[in-house]
Design an enzyme around this catalytic site. Structure first.
Site, PDB file in Angstrom:
ATOM      1  N   GLU A  24     -19.849  74.561  58.330  1.00  0.00           N
ATOM      2  CA  GLU A  24     -20.373  73.461  57.533  1.00  0.00           C
ATOM      3  C   GLU A  24     -20.171  73.572  56.024  1.00  0.00           C
ATOM      4  OE1 GLU A  24     -24.417  72.740  58.703  1.00  0.00           O
ATOM      5  OE2 GLU A  24     -23.771  71.894  60.604  1.00  0.00           O
ATOM      6  N   GLU A  53     -22.487  73.052  67.677  1.00  0.00           N
ATOM      7  CA  GLU A  53     -23.951  72.949  67.537  1.00  0.00           C
ATOM      8  C   GLU A  53     -24.420  71.563  67.948  1.00  0.00           C
ATOM      9  OE1 GLU A  53     -25.727  73.757  63.685  1.00  0.00           O
ATOM     10  OE2 GLU A  53     -24.446  75.514  63.405  1.00  0.00           O
TER      11      GLU A  53
HETATM   12  C1  PNW Z   1     -26.903  73.217  60.706  1.00  0.00           C
HETATM   13  N1  PNW Z   1     -28.139  67.831  57.387  1.00  0.00           N
HETATM   14  O1  PNW Z   1     -27.371  72.853  59.466  1.00  0.00           O
HETATM   15  C2  PNW Z   1     -26.610  74.690  60.523  1.00  0.00           C
HETATM   16  O2  PNW Z   1     -25.301  75.074  60.863  1.00  0.00           O
HETATM   17  C3  PNW Z   1     -27.616  75.599  61.136  1.00  0.00           C
HETATM   18  O3  PNW Z   1     -27.595  76.818  60.455  1.00  0.00           O
HETATM   19  C4  PNW Z   1     -28.982  74.926  61.128  1.00  0.00           C
HETATM   20  O4  PNW Z   1     -30.004  75.775  61.495  1.00  0.00           O
HETATM   21  C5  PNW Z   1     -28.886  73.719  62.050  1.00  0.00           C
HETATM   22  O5  PNW Z   1     -27.854  72.843  61.640  1.00  0.00           O
HETATM   23  C6  PNW Z   1     -30.174  72.924  62.172  1.00  0.00           C
HETATM   24  O6  PNW Z   1     -30.512  72.335  60.954  1.00  0.00           O
HETATM   25  C7  PNW Z   1     -27.553  71.575  59.039  1.00  0.00           C
HETATM   26  O7  PNW Z   1     -29.252  67.509  56.936  1.00  0.00           O
HETATM   27  C8  PNW Z   1     -28.552  71.375  58.104  1.00  0.00           C
HETATM   28  O8  PNW Z   1     -27.190  67.036  57.327  1.00  0.00           O
HETATM   29  C9  PNW Z   1     -28.743  70.139  57.570  1.00  0.00           C
HETATM   30  C10 PNW Z   1     -27.932  69.087  57.946  1.00  0.00           C
HETATM   31  C11 PNW Z   1     -26.923  69.281  58.876  1.00  0.00           C
HETATM   32  C12 PNW Z   1     -26.761  70.532  59.430  1.00  0.00           C
END
Ligand code: PNW
Length: 446
Positions: free
Chosen positions: A162, A350
């Site tokens: 990401e 994920e």
């Molecule tokens: C992902 N958003 O993070 C990460 O790869 C993980 O480490 C995390 O724990 C998981 O998703 C759950 O949140 C994100 O707001 C965090 O767009 C925020 C966003 C997207 C992905």
């Protein structure tokens, strides 16, 4: 229907589960340092101990085996392996990951290894981090070390997790470590170095491993979704429009896979005075074996008076504990848009849901809403799998863990953790996921 070689897995990330922040000669990373900084993270939580996976990994692998998990996506903590980020390798870091990989091998679980899931070595950060012109080479060196040491065990390398988040949230809006609020032109420079680093790392790993491993990335993907079939093309166009921010997937994967930035990004770069030598694109352009997507939901769009708008979701649309909408068709339109643009097999690296839940008086976690979420999202994914190639699904997450700025307050796991005793308890959804795996997805229709 899912194809017969479909991989059913679970995902985690080093800083979110390992703990062991000060073990042996491990170096610090920006989250070790950042989370020590008061006020940034929910109620002052930190990943110093986390799920203590560093000490309890054998138990975690045993639980995965019990659930019939086929693939385990985890990340390497760069500064645990190479304390200063470059140069000397830590014997303890090397031992830890080799023991974990050996344990997975014994359990018959495929390791999908993410090289960088946000825990950037602090020693390199102090030299400018991703803004330093040498940062692509640092990443290449690290990728080479991982390939040399671990490739005999590894089936898939995921270069980065990401960029949308560690650049957008970490370097632009300042919500995630290293908590920077840089001007856009500087974030563009960091992003460009990340892409150069990926290009160099891909070539390095191929040189060391040949075709014995598969290579990709994991992109934060929040597709625009249509209200009706009439809006599909509008949603597709909007999904790949950058709107002068760092959140879209094509900002990164157009350069990596197609060899050029999107037109609107080029225009924005020009406006900000950011330029680079054209020869960089040859370094960046890579050959990936799969396209990794992290999707939790998407936003519905439509057109009003000729303009694209994002109407507020109706109050009836369900929300998870992170307030994200439940929009299962993100798993139908999302992969189709990606397939049409990049023609690579897709893997969901994920997908999952955070719920406000706790152990009941009988010591059980009856997370029926997670089971319902899995059914809804996987039904849409199976619909997409009839039309495009989808090769795997990794539930986020194996285990409740440190959810970045939200600390331990958001629970995504199939396994519950008591953060005082570190005791693990399988949730009801874990048994459901086990049945999904046993039936290659048929269980979602019951
Ligand atoms: C992902 N958003 O993070 C990460 O790869 C993980 O480490 C995390 O724990 C998981 O998703 C759950 O949140 C994100 O707001 C965090 O767009 C925020 C966003 C997207 C992905």
């Amino acid at each position: 229907m899912f194809n017969k070689n479909f991989v059913w897995g679970v995902a985690t990330a080093s800083y979110q589960i390992e703990g062991g922040a000060h073990e042996a000669d491990k170096g610090l990373n920006v989250w070790d340092v950042g989370s020590a900084t008061k006020g940034r993270i929910f109620e002052g939580h930190s990943g110093d101990v986390g799920c203590d996976h560093y000490h309890l990994f054998k138990e975690d692998v045993r639980l995965m085996k019990e659930l019939g998990i086929q693939g385990y996506r985890f990340s390497i903590n760069w500064a645990r392996l190479i304390p200063e980020g470059t140069g000397k390798i830590s014997e303890d870091g090397k031992r830890f990951y080799l023991e974990l990989l050996e344990e997975l091998k014994q359990a018959g679980i495929q390791p999908w290894v993410t090289l960088f899931h946000w825990d950037y070595p602090y020693a390199l950060y102090q030299k400018g981090g991703w803004l330093n012109a040498d940062s692509p080479k640092w990443f290449e060196e690290y990728a080479g070390v991982c390939a040399e040491l671990f490739s005999p065990y590894v089936s898939h390398f995921i270069l980065i997790n990401e960029p949308q988040c560690f650049l957008g949230l970490g370097h632009s809006s300042g919500e995630h470590a290293p908590f920077l609020k840089l001007p856009d032109s500087e974030v563009m420079r960091a992003a460009h170095n990340v892409l150069l680093g990926c290009g160099l790392a891909e070539k390095k790993i191929r040189k060391i491993c040949g075709n014995s491993v598969k290579i990709g990335t994991a992109q934060a993907y929040w597709p625009a979704l249509p209200y009706t079939e009439n809006d599909v093309e509008l949603a597709r166009e909007e999904t790949f429009t950058c709107h002068k921010n760092f959140g879209s997937v094509n900002y990164y994967t157009d350069p990596l896979l197609l060899g050029h930035y999107p037109e609107d990004v080029l225009a924005w770069q020009k406006e900000c005075g950011f330029a680079f030598p054209e020869s960089d694109m040859e370094i960046i352009k890579s050959k990936f074996d799969f396209y990794g997507l992290n999707t939790y939901t998407g936003d519905r769009v439509t057109r009003e008076n000729g303009k694209i708008v994002y109407p507020k979701p109706a109050p009836t649309v369900p929300r998870t504990d992170t307030r994200w909408t439940v929009h299962p068709d993100a798993m139908y339109y999302g992969p189709k848009f990606i397939w049409d643009r990049y023609h690579l097999p897709i893997v969901y690296t994920e997908n999952g849901v955070a719920l406000a839940e706790w152990k009941d008086l009988n010591g059980q976690i009856n997370d029926d809403s997670r089971i319902d979420f899995l059914k809804r999202y996987l039904r849409e994914l199976s619909r997409a799998a009839e039309e495009v190639e989808i090769d795997g699904y990794f539930y986020w997450s194996l285990i409740d863990n440190f959810e970045w700025a939200e600390g331990f307050s958001k629970k995504f796991g199939l396994i519950h953790v008591d953060y005082e005793t570190r005791e693990r308890t399988l949730k009801k959804s874990a048994y459901f996921f086990k049945k999904i795996i046993e039936t290659n997805g048929e269980e979602i229709w019951k």
